[in-house]
Each structure stands twice: as C-alpha cells, then as structure tokens.
Design a protein around this motif. Structure first.
Motif, PDB file in Angstrom:
ATOM      1  N   ARG A 108      21.679  34.652   2.676  1.00 49.04           N
ATOM      2  CA  ARG A 108      21.792  33.829   3.870  1.00 49.04           C
ATOM      3  C   ARG A 108      22.977  32.853   3.798  1.00 49.04           C
ATOM      4  O   ARG A 108      22.882  31.683   4.127  1.00 49.04           O
ATOM      5  CB  ARG A 108      20.509  33.031   4.133  1.00 49.04           C
ATOM      6  CG  ARG A 108      19.339  33.905   4.581  1.00 49.04           C
ATOM      7  CD  ARG A 108      18.133  33.066   4.915  1.00 49.04           C
ATOM      8  NE  ARG A 108      17.892  32.102   3.871  1.00 49.04           N
ATOM      9  CZ  ARG A 108      17.986  30.790   4.021  1.00 49.04           C
ATOM     10  NH1 ARG A 108      18.301  30.262   5.176  1.00 49.04           N
ATOM     11  NH2 ARG A 108      17.744  29.998   3.002  1.00 49.04           N
ATOM     12  N   MET A 109      24.110  33.342   3.332  1.00 49.54           N
ATOM     13  CA  MET A 109      25.311  32.506   3.267  1.00 49.54           C
ATOM     14  C   MET A 109      26.447  33.142   4.071  1.00 49.54           C
ATOM     15  O   MET A 109      27.605  32.778   3.894  1.00 49.54           O
ATOM     16  CB  MET A 109      25.737  32.302   1.810  1.00 49.54           C
ATOM     17  CG  MET A 109      24.819  31.398   0.997  1.00 49.54           C
ATOM     18  SD  MET A 109      24.765  29.699   1.620  1.00 49.54           S
ATOM     19  CE  MET A 109      26.401  29.144   1.185  1.00 49.54           C
ATOM     20  N   GLN A 110      26.121  34.070   4.962  1.00 49.38           N
ATOM     21  CA  GLN A 110      27.168  34.793   5.690  1.00 49.38           C
ATOM     22  C   GLN A 110      28.001  33.877   6.583  1.00 49.38           C
ATOM     23  O   GLN A 110      29.160  34.158   6.855  1.00 49.38           O
ATOM     24  CB  GLN A 110      26.580  35.968   6.487  1.00 49.38           C
ATOM     25  CG  GLN A 110      25.642  35.601   7.620  1.00 49.38           C
ATOM     26  CD  GLN A 110      24.203  35.399   7.161  1.00 49.38           C
ATOM     27  OE1 GLN A 110      23.938  35.032   6.028  1.00 49.38           O
ATOM     28  NE2 GLN A 110      23.255  35.634   8.062  1.00 49.38           N
ATOM     29  N   ASP A 111      27.404  32.754   7.024  1.00 53.73           N
ATOM     30  CA  ASP A 111      28.156  31.839   7.887  1.00 53.73           C
ATOM     31  C   ASP A 111      29.135  30.965   7.100  1.00 53.73           C
ATOM     32  O   ASP A 111      29.848  30.156   7.673  1.00 53.73           O
ATOM     33  CB  ASP A 111      27.197  30.918   8.652  1.00 53.73           C
ATOM     34  CG  ASP A 111      26.288  31.705   9.576  1.00 53.73           C
ATOM     35  OD1 ASP A 111      26.641  32.856   9.900  1.00 53.73           O
ATOM     36  OD2 ASP A 111      25.236  31.184   9.950  1.00 53.73           O
ATOM     37  N   TYR A 112      29.111  31.075   5.790  1.00 57.87           N
ATOM     38  CA  TYR A 112      29.917  30.174   4.961  1.00 57.87           C
ATOM     39  C   TYR A 112      31.076  30.894   4.280  1.00 57.87           C
ATOM     40  O   TYR A 112      31.678  30.370   3.353  1.00 57.87           O
ATOM     41  CB  TYR A 112      29.033  29.544   3.878  1.00 57.87           C
ATOM     42  CG  TYR A 112      27.961  28.634   4.417  1.00 57.87           C
ATOM     43  CD1 TYR A 112      28.146  27.254   4.432  1.00 57.87           C
ATOM     44  CD2 TYR A 112      26.765  29.140   4.902  1.00 57.87           C
ATOM     45  CE1 TYR A 112      27.170  26.411   4.924  1.00 57.87           C
ATOM     46  CE2 TYR A 112      25.787  28.301   5.392  1.00 57.87           C
ATOM     47  CZ  TYR A 112      25.988  26.939   5.408  1.00 57.87           C
ATOM     48  OH  TYR A 112      25.018  26.103   5.880  1.00 57.87           O
ATOM     49  N   ARG A 113      31.395  32.108   4.746  1.00 63.17           N
ATOM     50  CA  ARG A 113      32.395  32.937   4.067  1.00 63.17           C
ATOM     51  C   ARG A 113      33.691  32.220   3.744  1.00 63.17           C
ATOM     52  O   ARG A 113      34.266  32.404   2.684  1.00 63.17           O
ATOM     53  CB  ARG A 113      32.749  34.134   4.952  1.00 63.17           C
ATOM     54  CG  ARG A 113      31.693  35.178   5.009  1.00 63.17           C
ATOM     55  CD  ARG A 113      32.139  36.282   5.919  1.00 63.17           C
ATOM     56  NE  ARG A 113      33.107  37.115   5.226  1.00 63.17           N
ATOM     57  CZ  ARG A 113      33.019  38.431   5.191  1.00 63.17           C
ATOM     58  NH1 ARG A 113      32.046  39.050   5.795  1.00 63.17           N
ATOM     59  NH2 ARG A 113      33.917  39.123   4.560  1.00 63.17           N
ATOM     60  N   GLN A 116      23.196  26.014  -2.285  1.00 62.36           N
ATOM     61  CA  GLN A 116      24.065  26.977  -1.609  1.00 62.36           C
ATOM     62  C   GLN A 116      24.999  27.651  -2.597  1.00 62.36           C
ATOM     63  O   GLN A 116      25.237  28.852  -2.539  1.00 62.36           O
ATOM     64  CB  GLN A 116      24.871  26.270  -0.519  1.00 62.36           C
ATOM     65  CG  GLN A 116      24.011  25.823   0.651  1.00 62.36           C
ATOM     66  CD  GLN A 116      24.791  24.969   1.643  1.00 62.36           C
ATOM     67  OE1 GLN A 116      25.674  24.209   1.253  1.00 62.36           O
ATOM     68  NE2 GLN A 116      24.453  25.065   2.913  1.00 62.36           N
ATOM     69  N   LYS A 117      25.529  26.849  -3.537  1.00 60.02           N
ATOM     70  CA  LYS A 117      26.410  27.423  -4.563  1.00 60.02           C
ATOM     71  C   LYS A 117      25.679  28.501  -5.350  1.00 60.02           C
ATOM     72  O   LYS A 117      26.241  29.545  -5.664  1.00 60.02           O
ATOM     73  CB  LYS A 117      26.853  26.329  -5.539  1.00 60.02           C
ATOM     74  CG  LYS A 117      27.925  25.429  -4.995  1.00 60.02           C
ATOM     75  CD  LYS A 117      28.296  24.400  -6.042  1.00 60.02           C
ATOM     76  CE  LYS A 117      29.170  23.336  -5.426  1.00 60.02           C
ATOM     77  NZ  LYS A 117      29.253  22.136  -6.260  1.00 60.02           N
TER      78      LYS A 117
END
Lengths: 279, 289
Positions: free
Chosen positions: A129-134, A145-146
C-alpha cells in the motif's frame, strides 16, 4: 515431497575466538511454502541465525545449506539471490533517492529487464500500500512507511527464502497486521520459505511451525498451539503468552471444561458456545 | 507539577510555503502525580506535544503551563534551562545518545550541565543505579559493551540523575523483548510512585496504557480525538477503530463474547481471572437452565 530450502547442521557460532558461544549446536530444516517463526528473548541467538542464513556471518562449526548449496565465501553471491532479508530498522536499508528507485535497486543489481522492473515495482508497492508514494524521497516517510517500502524492495527480487528480522517491530498494530497478511499471501503464491523472527505473538500464531531459542540453543520446535501450552516455561525464558491462552487457562481453573487449547478468540468462543448450547 | 495545554496550536515553518500545522487547538490537563498515556499514529502530533513539555517548541497559539512555568508566543521563558531540569525526557531509543567512555561519566553528563556539584552527582548515581536495575560494577565499564537493555537503562539513569519532577517517556519499550518491556515499565511505575512524579507516556501499546495510565489522551491529525480514563476510552471501540486504533485484547474479546452470547460483560479493568469467572457463571447459568 516438499523441497527442503534451508538446513542448519550442528551450527555453532561466536563473535571472535574468545567470545561466548552465541549459537550452540543448532540443527533445523525449513521447507518451501512453509512459514517458520523464530522466537526468543533478546540475546537468545535468533538474529544471529538470520545473519548466518545469507552469509553476513559464517559459523565456526557446522554447515548451513540453502536450496542445496552450502553457504560459504564462494557461494554467498548466489545465496543472496535466494535469501531476501528485511531488518528491524528501515533507516539502515534505504539506498534509493525515491521510493521507486529504492525498490528498483535490488533488481538493477540482479539485471532484471526494465519492463519487468516497472511491473514489479507497481506490484510490490501496491502489495504494501505504498503505490501513491513512488516518487517521494525516503526521508520524508514515517518509520512504518519506510519499512513497507523495504519489504516491497525485497519482494521485488522474488527470493525463495524471505526473512523478516523483527521487521514489523516499529509498525503500529494495524500496520503490522496488514504487512503480515501481505507477506503471508505472497508466501503462498510464490511457495516461499518465510522466516519471521519476532516477539509479536500474533505473528507466531500465524506461522506453520515455531522454533523457540533460549541462550543460543533450540529450546523447542513445535506447532504454535503446542508452544503456547507451555505457559509457565515460556515465561521463565523471558517470553510472553497470548491473552487467549491465559484466558483459556483461567477458564479451566474456574471449572469450564474446554476441549482444546485455543489459538485465537474465535476458537475459544466456538468452544465456549458448544459448552453453552449443550443443555 | 500540573501540566496544562490551553488551545495550543503549533505550526512548523510558519509564513513559509512549507508551513505545516502539527497541533491544532489542543487542550488537556495532567494532574500532578498522575500518569497520562498519549496514543496516536505517526503524524498525529505526539512528538510535537512532547517538544512543548520542555520548551523545545513554543506554541504558535495558545499556552502551555508546566507547574509555574508558562510558555506562549508572547511569554518566552527567560530561564528555559530551569524548566528543562524539572522535565526529564526519555526520547525513543535513548541508548543512541550514549557517548561517554564510562557508564558513570555518561550518567553524570546531564546533572553536570545543570551545575549540580560533583559530590551530589556521585551520591545520585549510587542511588539511581539500583533503581534502574543495574549492578554497581557496571559504572566503570564502557556503555558500548553492554547489552541493548542495559544501554537503555544507562540512558534512562542519565535522565533521572537530573532529578526531574516530570518524566516524559517516548515509547520507552520499543525494541525490547516481552520481559524487558515489562521490567522497564514496572521500573518507571515504581519510580513514578516513589518519587511522586508526573508522567507523560507516549505509547503504541494499548495494554500498557490500560495497565499504567490514570488517563488516556488520543491524538488524531494534531487534534484531541478522545480523552478519559482507560475504562471510558476503551469503551469507545468503534470510534477508536475509525482512526485505526485497537482496543486492548481483553476488551476485544469481551465485545466478541457479547456478540456471540448476547451477554454484555462491561469492561472495568478486571483481571483475566475475574473475566474467566464471569464467563464461567454465564455458561453454568445455561447448564442449570
């Protein structure tokens, strides 16, 4: 027959020639598509096992075999393609200037073609669920998150063995659960050997098998259910028992005739319901 | 010392394009001698709150008072150092701050900065070492040869050596094994009681908040989401879940039990043994019907 992916044969290890033995004559096997949790108090030797698994350390005695290959100076580079590792502190494992660069780094080192890289970056970042943070710089992310990015980076190189060395310790409870669900489903898809080194009881409950370490020795190797029956012994070696096992015990003390040792709330409620509706 | 936040707002880098509101209109009170647990996600404003407790940050709007000290944008403290000697902050992973050659020198560093005389420092070290559960033989060793748990205790001893009235703990058990976690929390609880401290505990652990705190403050996106005693807060299971926070496991189980059996067992901080006895009576009631 299931394939043996990891084997420890009578492994002993110590830091330096004079130090105390951190691991003493440890032997165990882990198979493909199997989830093994290694638990133990701080200093019990569990993180040393992780470092031995991909040749960050070498044992003084015994042998370690990964997917048929012995771990030694000559084989570590091919071993490290098979063994992916995520550590506790995400700050120590970031290399990329952006999130997607970081996920790409491991694949670049392994010569993955560009189109395949792009596909895997999308897949693994979505999985955590980190696709928005590319395109975000890593230092702007929170610890949790890291860590999700670090897990994605390792998953991207599709290793056969995935080791999480207290990798969820810095996440909040719901984040932790999501990560465990994620790695659990990826494990089954790819037939991974998943090794979680943890204090988190929920992660132990989800595992197929548990290895309990104490003072450098394998104290016990069993199913989660069997392990949690040993409530008092676990406490003695500095470990904790889940709430549900404690409650089941107290219920038995109070005269409730439970059938089995429950592993989660649902099992216990089911058992109580059976007793409740008998009359 | 009483702690009061009155309509506190804090904006990082105000009047720049990077301005960011970390805390908004936050008010709460911590009674002298009590333990407040602060719970919230990363980015909820917990760290900014901590920084206001010893003047590392001063409110953009509103006022913070800690005992007789007042902090607001119009009222900057002349003697910040004095406030900092009264408020001890144990930051996350405090062992990363160790730097001296020996444990004794590391512990002495804090009080030396507050001009405590050498003889008094030595007296305090003698007192603190057993209180944090370390042997006296450790004093001449290098802090870097110790285990992780021991290093953390040394770092905590350094904060305690300043003799603060307010103790601020930022996730003090992170990274420790279950036994280490319990030992550290029990140690803080004992010190809190014995020395009549006012304690602010920032934690992810609902179980610790339940066990040790008198009151709980839940932060969400820089504002107060909820405040109350552990019983009051953990009753609000749905509201907590709406901000991705869990209730302690015992409370979760009681709520599942109610759904299944239609019998509510109100949560009153009872022990597992008491919960078991209540369940036993409900089941037995069914048998004798």
């Amino acid at each position: 027959m299931r394939k043996k992916l990891v084997e420890f044969r009578n492994v002993s290890f110590r830091y330096g020639d004079e130090g105390p033995w951190v691991l003493k004559n440890c032997s165990f096997e882990i198979y493909e598509n199997e989830w093994v949790a290694i638990i133990g108090h701080n200093g019990s030797g569990k993180s040393t096992i992780a470092k031995l698994l991909n040749g960050l350390l070498f044992p003084q005695e015994g042998e370690i075999i990964i997917d048929g290959k012995q771990v030694n100076e000559a084989s570590i580079w091919s071993i490290r393609k098979e063994v992916g590792m995520v550590f506790q502190n995400p700050d120590n494992q970031f290399v990329g200037a952006t999130v997607q660069d970081d996920v790409a780094f491991g694949m670049e080192n392994r010569g993955v073609p560009r189109d395949e890289m792009k596909k895997r970056i999308t897949e693994t970042l979505s999985a955590v669920r980190m696709q928005d943070y590319r395109l975000i710089e890593p230092h702007r992310l929170s610890g949790g998150q890291k860590q999700r990015v670090a897990i994605a980076s390792v998953l991207a190189i599709s290793p056969k063995v995935l080791i999480l060395d207290e990798a969820t310790a810095m996440l909040d409870p719901s984040g932790r659960k999501e990560i465990m669900d994620t790695v659990g489903s990826i494990q089954h898809l790819n037939g991974l050997s998943l090794i979680t080194i943890t204090h988190d009881l929920q992660e132990v409950v989800q595992a197929d098998r548990v290895i309990v370490m104490n003072s450098g020795e394998i104290w016990k190797e069993a199913l989660p259910r069997e392990i949690f029956r040993e409530k008092d012994a676990l406490r003695k070696i500095g470990l904790d028992v889940p709430f549900v096992a404690i409650l089941a015990d107290e219920l038995k003390q109070a005269g409730v005739n439970l059938q089995a040792a429950p592993l989660n709330h649902e099992e216990l409620l089911e058992d109580l319901w059976t007793l409740h509706s008998k009359t | 010392m009483d702690i009061t936040f009155k309509n506190v707002t804090y904006i990082y880098q105000q009047n720049t394009p990077f301005a960011h509101k970390a805390i908004e209109d936050l008010s709460f009170h911590v009674e002298s001698g009590s333990i407040l647990a602060v719970i919230g996600h990363t980015g909820s404003g917990k760290s900014t709150l901590i920084q206001h407790l010893n003047g590392l940050s001063v409110p953009t709007e509103g006022e913070v008072s800690i005992g007789e000290y007042r902090l607001s944008k119009d009222h900057k403290l002349k003697d910040m150092k004095e406030l900092r000697s009264r408020v001890g902050v144990v930051f996350q992973y405090p062992e990363h701050q160790l730097f001296e050659e020996t444990v004794a020198k590391d512990i002495a560093f804090g009080p030396q900065n507050f001009d405590v005389p050498e003889s008094e420092i030595n007296r305090r070290i003698k007192e603190i070492i057993p209180a944090v559960g370390l042997p006296e033989s450790i004093l001449e060793r290098s802090p870097f040869d110790l285990s992780g748990g021991q290093m953390r205790r040394v770092a905590i001893a350094g904060v305690l050596a300043v003799k603060p009235d307010v103790l601020v703990l930022d996730e003090p058990t992170a990274g420790l094994d279950p036994r280490g976690q319990k030992e550290i929390m029990d140690m803080f609880y004992k010190l809190h009681k014995e020395q009549g401290l006012t304690t602010v505990l920032v934690t992810h652990s609902m179980e610790d908040a339940l066990k040790y705190a008198d009151r709980i403050l839940i932060l969400n996106k820089g504002t107060k989401f909820m405040e109350g005693t552990p019983e009051e807060v953990f009753e609000q299971k749905e509201a907590l879940q709406s901000v991705q926070l869990d209730v302690p496991e015992s409370v979760q189980f009681l709520s599942k039990f109610e759904k299944r059996f239609g019998h509510a067992i109100p949560f009153q901080k009872q022990s597992v043994e008491e919960i078991a006895q209540t369940i036993q009576q409900i089941i037995k009631g069914a048998e004798s019907r």
